[in-house]
Design a protein around this motif. Structure first.
Motif, PDB file in Angstrom:
ATOM      1  N   ARG A  39       0.842  -1.192   0.000  1.00  0.00           N
ATOM      2  CA  ARG A  39       0.000   0.000   0.000  1.00  0.00           C
ATOM      3  C   ARG A  39       0.882   1.249   0.000  1.00  0.00           C
ATOM      4  O   ARG A  39       1.723   1.432   0.876  1.00  0.00           O
ATOM      5  CB  ARG A  39      -0.910   0.013   1.231  1.00  0.00           C
ATOM      6  CG  ARG A  39      -1.846   1.223   1.267  1.00  0.00           C
ATOM      7  CD  ARG A  39      -2.821   1.112   2.427  1.00  0.00           C
ATOM      8  NE  ARG A  39      -3.658  -0.057   2.300  1.00  0.00           N
ATOM      9  CZ  ARG A  39      -4.719  -0.143   1.476  1.00  0.00           C
ATOM     10  NH1 ARG A  39      -5.024   0.879   0.704  1.00  0.00           N
ATOM     11  NH2 ARG A  39      -5.443  -1.225   1.438  1.00  0.00           N
ATOM     12  N   GLY A  49       1.718   5.123   0.580  1.00  0.00           N
ATOM     13  CA  GLY A  49       1.307   5.968   1.687  1.00  0.00           C
ATOM     14  C   GLY A  49       0.347   7.080   1.327  1.00  0.00           C
ATOM     15  O   GLY A  49      -0.391   7.573   2.188  1.00  0.00           O
ATOM     16  N   TYR A  50       0.306   7.494   0.051  1.00  0.00           N
ATOM     17  CA  TYR A  50      -0.543   8.608  -0.362  1.00  0.00           C
ATOM     18  C   TYR A  50      -1.881   8.144  -0.930  1.00  0.00           C
ATOM     19  O   TYR A  50      -2.772   8.954  -1.185  1.00  0.00           O
ATOM     20  CB  TYR A  50       0.167   9.450  -1.435  1.00  0.00           C
ATOM     21  CG  TYR A  50       0.425   8.695  -2.721  1.00  0.00           C
ATOM     22  CD1 TYR A  50      -0.489   8.724  -3.768  1.00  0.00           C
ATOM     23  CD2 TYR A  50       1.577   7.935  -2.878  1.00  0.00           C
ATOM     24  CE1 TYR A  50      -0.266   8.025  -4.939  1.00  0.00           C
ATOM     25  CE2 TYR A  50       1.819   7.232  -4.038  1.00  0.00           C
ATOM     26  CZ  TYR A  50       0.898   7.277  -5.066  1.00  0.00           C
ATOM     27  OH  TYR A  50       1.133   6.573  -6.211  1.00  0.00           O
ATOM     28  N   ASP A 103      -5.560   6.591  -1.504  1.00  0.00           N
ATOM     29  CA  ASP A 103      -6.815   6.320  -0.808  1.00  0.00           C
ATOM     30  C   ASP A 103      -7.782   5.559  -1.703  1.00  0.00           C
ATOM     31  O   ASP A 103      -8.986   5.536  -1.460  1.00  0.00           O
ATOM     32  CB  ASP A 103      -7.455   7.618  -0.305  1.00  0.00           C
ATOM     33  CG  ASP A 103      -8.046   8.462  -1.425  1.00  0.00           C
ATOM     34  OD1 ASP A 103      -7.577   8.331  -2.573  1.00  0.00           O
ATOM     35  OD2 ASP A 103      -8.972   9.252  -1.145  1.00  0.00           O
ATOM     36  N   ASP A 161       6.129   6.019  -0.527  1.00  0.00           N
ATOM     37  CA  ASP A 161       6.102   4.565  -0.312  1.00  0.00           C
ATOM     38  C   ASP A 161       6.044   3.796  -1.623  1.00  0.00           C
ATOM     39  O   ASP A 161       5.450   2.722  -1.703  1.00  0.00           O
ATOM     40  CB  ASP A 161       4.929   4.158   0.586  1.00  0.00           C
ATOM     41  CG  ASP A 161       5.100   4.612   2.016  1.00  0.00           C
ATOM     42  OD1 ASP A 161       6.234   4.612   2.498  1.00  0.00           O
ATOM     43  OD2 ASP A 161       4.085   4.976   2.644  1.00  0.00           O
ATOM     44  N   THR A 197      -4.985   8.292   5.005  1.00  0.00           N
ATOM     45  CA  THR A 197      -3.796   7.662   4.434  1.00  0.00           C
ATOM     46  C   THR A 197      -2.616   7.788   5.397  1.00  0.00           C
ATOM     47  O   THR A 197      -2.606   8.623   6.302  1.00  0.00           O
ATOM     48  CB  THR A 197      -3.408   8.305   3.094  1.00  0.00           C
ATOM     49  OG1 THR A 197      -3.081   9.693   3.312  1.00  0.00           O
ATOM     50  CG2 THR A 197      -4.558   8.211   2.095  1.00  0.00           C
ATOM     51  N   ALA A 198      -1.608   6.946   5.168  1.00  0.00           N
ATOM     52  CA  ALA A 198      -0.391   7.017   5.984  1.00  0.00           C
ATOM     53  C   ALA A 198       0.286   8.377   5.821  1.00  0.00           C
ATOM     54  O   ALA A 198       0.839   8.925   6.783  1.00  0.00           O
ATOM     55  CB  ALA A 198       0.559   5.891   5.593  1.00  0.00           C
ATOM     56  N   LEU A 199       0.219   8.934   4.611  1.00  0.00           N
ATOM     57  CA  LEU A 199       0.824  10.244   4.374  1.00  0.00           C
ATOM     58  C   LEU A 199       0.125  11.316   5.201  1.00  0.00           C
ATOM     59  O   LEU A 199       0.786  12.186   5.794  1.00  0.00           O
ATOM     60  CB  LEU A 199       0.752  10.589   2.892  1.00  0.00           C
ATOM     61  CG  LEU A 199       1.336  11.947   2.486  1.00  0.00           C
ATOM     62  CD1 LEU A 199       2.835  12.006   2.805  1.00  0.00           C
ATOM     63  CD2 LEU A 199       1.095  12.211   1.006  1.00  0.00           C
ATOM     64  N   ARG A 223      -1.355  10.958   8.013  1.00  0.00           N
ATOM     65  CA  ARG A 223      -0.968  10.796   9.428  1.00  0.00           C
ATOM     66  C   ARG A 223       0.416  11.386   9.671  1.00  0.00           C
ATOM     67  O   ARG A 223       0.662  12.005  10.719  1.00  0.00           O
ATOM     68  CB  ARG A 223      -1.021   9.319   9.817  1.00  0.00           C
ATOM     69  CG  ARG A 223      -2.441   8.751   9.872  1.00  0.00           C
ATOM     70  CD  ARG A 223      -2.483   7.368  10.470  1.00  0.00           C
ATOM     71  NE  ARG A 223      -1.911   6.360   9.593  1.00  0.00           N
ATOM     72  CZ  ARG A 223      -2.603   5.709   8.657  1.00  0.00           C
ATOM     73  NH1 ARG A 223      -3.875   6.006   8.441  1.00  0.00           N
ATOM     74  NH2 ARG A 223      -2.028   4.783   7.905  1.00  0.00           N
ATOM     75  N   ARG A 224       1.323  11.222   8.718  1.00  0.00           N
ATOM     76  CA  ARG A 224       2.669  11.784   8.868  1.00  0.00           C
ATOM     77  C   ARG A 224       2.627  13.313   8.853  1.00  0.00           C
ATOM     78  O   ARG A 224       3.350  13.970   9.594  1.00  0.00           O
ATOM     79  CB  ARG A 224       3.578  11.255   7.765  1.00  0.00           C
ATOM     80  CG  ARG A 224       3.839   9.754   7.834  1.00  0.00           C
ATOM     81  CD  ARG A 224       4.846   9.330   6.789  1.00  0.00           C
ATOM     82  NE  ARG A 224       6.173   9.862   7.081  1.00  0.00           N
ATOM     83  CZ  ARG A 224       7.205   9.777   6.258  1.00  0.00           C
ATOM     84  NH1 ARG A 224       7.051   9.193   5.071  1.00  0.00           N
ATOM     85  NH2 ARG A 224       8.371  10.278   6.594  1.00  0.00           N
ATOM     86  N   ARG A 230       1.199  14.563  12.150  1.00  0.00           N
ATOM     87  CA  ARG A 230       2.169  14.467  13.259  1.00  0.00           C
ATOM     88  C   ARG A 230       3.319  15.451  13.105  1.00  0.00           C
ATOM     89  O   ARG A 230       4.172  15.543  13.997  1.00  0.00           O
ATOM     90  CB  ARG A 230       2.727  13.045  13.338  1.00  0.00           C
ATOM     91  CG  ARG A 230       1.727  11.987  13.802  1.00  0.00           C
ATOM     92  CD  ARG A 230       2.425  10.689  14.172  1.00  0.00           C
ATOM     93  NE  ARG A 230       3.113  10.076  13.050  1.00  0.00           N
ATOM     94  CZ  ARG A 230       2.611   9.105  12.290  1.00  0.00           C
ATOM     95  NH1 ARG A 230       1.378   8.657  12.532  1.00  0.00           N
ATOM     96  NH2 ARG A 230       3.317   8.576  11.295  1.00  0.00           N
TER      97      ARG A 230
END
Length: 398
Positions: free
Chosen positions: A35, A37-38, A40, A157, A222-224, A226-227, A230
């Motif tokens: 998957r 990171g960007y 959806d 990713d 998405t993981a992006l 969340r990064r 944070r």
């Protein structure tokens, strides 16, 4: 909650005219090896699906859906275009993608000269893969490249062997593909102007006749995202995105690839993606596969997202429709302005009401719409207008 499938029907007025309008088929392949990171999109890795679904059960469901679709539409013409997207369709291999196209042929059929495209990840392609696609009847391939810079791909990713996307282009050309697209993403945190320039140069050196370039969007969930939330990565900067777009456009234009849609450039009219033009011009299409969207005669609907649910509903003899909406006159007007204005040919000014026409005149004065085109009755974005396309749309539909 009751999840019993409900028979899906289309109102008679939506079916009226089916067969007289261009018709496309989109097939969604939900499988990915990893998957990004960007991303959806409605995709799943093998670990996420476990034993709940497989490419085999998906393909069986796809055949059922397309057969039911052809019966529902009745007078639907053979498909003018087919687009297999995902996900990562190339994970199916040339044989699997051949079965996909066979399913479209047996249900709707293909019109003479039909455009048949599949997306592919360069890492899951080979000379044999492209040769198999050509033998199966595919006419066009779209390859994900995103960037040539390792640190940019790391943020996204994406995993590419250095130079693999451009080698895949050469393999596709050798197999007989006249039309090959490469995708770029720009505005990734940490991407330098020199990185982007090198990526565009690699695209041009590859000799493709079509390029799609998309600004990075940080999608919720998405993981992006969340990064970014944070504070590990900065969000894309609008000024940088505008500068990146101008660089891409200038380099592609200088090489003979002209924009025909805000995010798409082609070397000729024949190189333009006819399937996507069908979307932008409000055509009919059937979207098959988990989570796929369809549109016929002003009615839009979408399928169950999870592959297991998708397959189980079809096994019961029902279309896997999860929801639908009937577009109002205002909805269709908004969508026409929003989509056609993105095209180089623009939008007929007579599609606008009085307020929209007044706003179009202001947009011409502001340098957002082309004055000469407006004098001929069309709203066509200027170079500056392309950078502010969404804002121009909002002005014209107030």
């Amino acid at each position: 909650m009751d999840e019993s499938p409900v028979p899906f029907v289309l109102p008679p007025d939506a079916l009226r005219g089916v067969g007289s309008r261009p018709f496309g088929v989109y097939v969604h392949v939900p499988f990915c090896a990893t998957r990004c990171g960007y991303c959806d999109f409605n995709t799943y890795t093998a670990g996420e699906l476990g034993s709940a679904a497989s490419p085999e059960s998906w393909l069986d469901g796809l055949r059922r859906e397309l057969d039911l679709a052809a019966k529902l539409l009745g007078a639907a013409p053979p498909a003018d275009t087919v687009f297999v997207g995902g996900g990562t369709p190339s994970l199916l291999g040339a044989g699997g993608l051949g079965h996909v196209l066979d399913a479209v042929r047996s249900s709707f059929g293909l019109a003479p000269g039909a455009e048949v495209t599949t997306e592919s990840n360069p890492e899951s392609t080979s000379p044999e893969f492209f040769a198999g696609l050509r033998e199966a009847g595919y006419t066009r391939v779209s390859l994900g490249m995103q960037s040539t810079a390792r640190h940019v791909l790391t943020v996204l990713d994406r995993v590419h062997t250095p130079g693999r996307p451009t080698r895949a282009v050469a393999e596709a050309r050798d197999a007989g593909f006249e039309h090959v697209n490469l995708d770029l993403i720009y505005g990734t945190p940490g991407e330098r102007t020199s990185d982007l320039r090198a990526s565009v140069e690699a695209v041009l050196d590859a000799g493709v006749d079509h390029v799609s370039a998309y600004a990075l969007i940080v999608e919720e969930g998405t993981a992006l995202a969340r990064r970014v939330r944070r504070g590990e990565l900065p969000p894309p900067d609008d000024d940088v995105l505008a500068e990146d777009y101008e660089l891409i456009d200038s380099m592609l234009s200088a090489a003979g690839l002209r924009w025909y849609e805000v995010s798409n450039w082609a070397a000729s009219e024949a190189a333009q993606c006819r399937h996507n033009l069908g979307y932008w011009l409000g055509g009919d299409w059937w979207g098959a596969g988990p989570g796929a969207h369809s549109h016929v005669g002003g009615v839009r609907w979408w399928n169950a997202k999870h592959p297991a649910r998708y397959s189980s509903v079809l096994a019961q003899g029902h279309l896997p429709v999860a929801g639908q909406e009937r577009l109002t006159g205002d909805d269709r007007k908004l969508e026409r302005v929003m989509l056609e204005l993105r095209l180089a040919e623009g939008l007929p000014l007579d599609a606008l009401d009085g307020d929209g026409l007044r706003q179009a005149e202001r947009a011409v004065s502001d340098g957002l719409l082309d004055r000469a085109a407006a004098a001929k009755g069309r709203a066509v974005l200027t170079d500056r207008g392309r950078l502010l396309a969404d804002a121009v749309v909002r002005r014209l539909v107030v």
